[in-house]
Design an enzyme around this catalytic site. Structure first.
Site, PDB file in Angstrom:
ATOM      1  N   CYS A  12       0.760  -1.319   0.323  1.00 18.85           N
ATOM      2  CA  CYS A  12       0.228   0.137  -0.403  1.00 18.85           C
ATOM      3  C   CYS A  12       0.784   1.432  -0.064  1.00 18.85           C
ATOM      4  O   CYS A  12       0.265   2.227  -0.846  1.00 18.85           O
ATOM      5  CB  CYS A  12      -0.944   0.465   1.206  1.00 18.85           C
TER       6      CYS A  12
HETATM    7  C1  BEZ Z   1       0.713  -4.202   2.270  1.00 20.61           C
HETATM    8  O1  BEZ Z   1      -0.390  -3.686   1.623  1.00 20.61           O
HETATM    9  O2  BEZ Z   1       1.936  -4.576   1.658  1.00 20.61           O
HETATM   10  C2  BEZ Z   1      -0.291  -5.244   2.654  1.00 20.61           C
HETATM   11  C3  BEZ Z   1      -1.599  -5.420   2.926  1.00 20.61           C
HETATM   12  C4  BEZ Z   1      -2.683  -5.584   3.881  1.00 20.61           C
HETATM   13  C5  BEZ Z   1      -2.449  -6.881   4.291  1.00 20.61           C
HETATM   14  C6  BEZ Z   1      -0.831  -6.877   4.470  1.00 20.61           C
HETATM   15  C7  BEZ Z   1      -0.181  -6.352   3.801  1.00 20.61           C
END
Ligand code: BEZ
Length: 230
Positions: free
Chosen positions: A52
């Site tokens: 994200c």
């Molecule tokens: C991430 O952005 O890496 C992520 C998103 C949701 C759950 C775990 C990690």
């Protein structure tokens, strides 16, 4: 906080449900935020998540291209706006962005629920590490507040900002002309004459259209009618 419970599943063509929420740029009423603009609403389950972080930086860097097309960006993450503030500093530091669009503080996941962003895992949609899955959606909403695109991504796969922009270009081109866009279309490529346009009318609207099959007719659009590719 959401002011309206989700009554029916959201589909393409649904009116984007309204809500009031705190954001990193202050409180908003979502329909007022949309105003006469297109909006891309995209969501995250948790602040300081790695994939994200890269996505928010990329949306921030591409924001001028969205702005050129009359599109406002708004993110959402299932934490408080205070937490988002610290994350934004990190995002800018890591990715070299200058993130200024609002990020909704959806700690209680009211908006995530309203927009059906949660997966089927369980009623809380919280995994054993406390992260709410999936809340990784993208909505493109037009100025009439109609939902035109819904995407839902797994946590493992970063989104593609160029693809979101490409869909905006396709939708805006289709709304302006009676055309649709083929596989892998980008602005400047030929488009498809909409099936509702009969050949007689197509000759007037699209003088250079060509018939590949009676149901598949391509035409170029005048150059100034297509947005520049990124
Ligand atoms: C991430 O952005 O890496 C992520 C998103 C949701 C759950 C775990 C990690």
């Amino acid at each position: 906080m959401a002011t309206e419970e989700r009554a029916v599943p959201l589909r393409l063509g649904s009116i984007a449900p309204n809500f009031q929420a705190d954001t990193t740029n202050g409180p908003i009423d979502f329909h007022e935020f949309i105003g006469d603009n297109w909006v891309v609403l995209f969501s995250h389950p948790e602040d300081y998540t790695p994939v994200c972080t890269t996505e928010l930086g990329a949306f921030a860097k591409l924001e001028p291209e969205f702005t050129k097309r009359g599109v406002k960006l708004i993110g959402l993450s299932a934490n408080t706006v205070e937490s988002h503030g610290g994350w934004i500093k990190d995002i800018d530091d890591i990715t070299g962005s200058k993130l200024t669009f609002p990020i909704i503080g959806d700690k209680n996941r009211h908006v995530a629920y309203l927009y059906d962003m949660l997966d089927h895992q369980d009623t809380t949609n919280v995994d054993s590490k406390g992260i709410a899955f999936t809340i990784r959606s993208v909505f493109i909403i037009d100025p009439k507040k109609t939902i035109r695109l819904i995407l839902s991504y797994p946590a493992s796969t970063g989104r593609n900002t160029a693809e979101v922009l490409r869909v905006v270009d396709s939708l805006q081109t289709g709304d302006k002309h009676r055309v649709t866009t083929p596989i892998n279309w980008v602005p400047g490529d030929d488009v498809i004459v909409h099936p509702s346009v009969k050949n007689e009318e197509a000759k007037t609207l699209f003088p250079n259209f060509r018939i590949v099959r009676p149901y598949l007719r391509f035409t170029p659009l005048p150059k100034e009618e297509t947005s520049a590719a990124v």
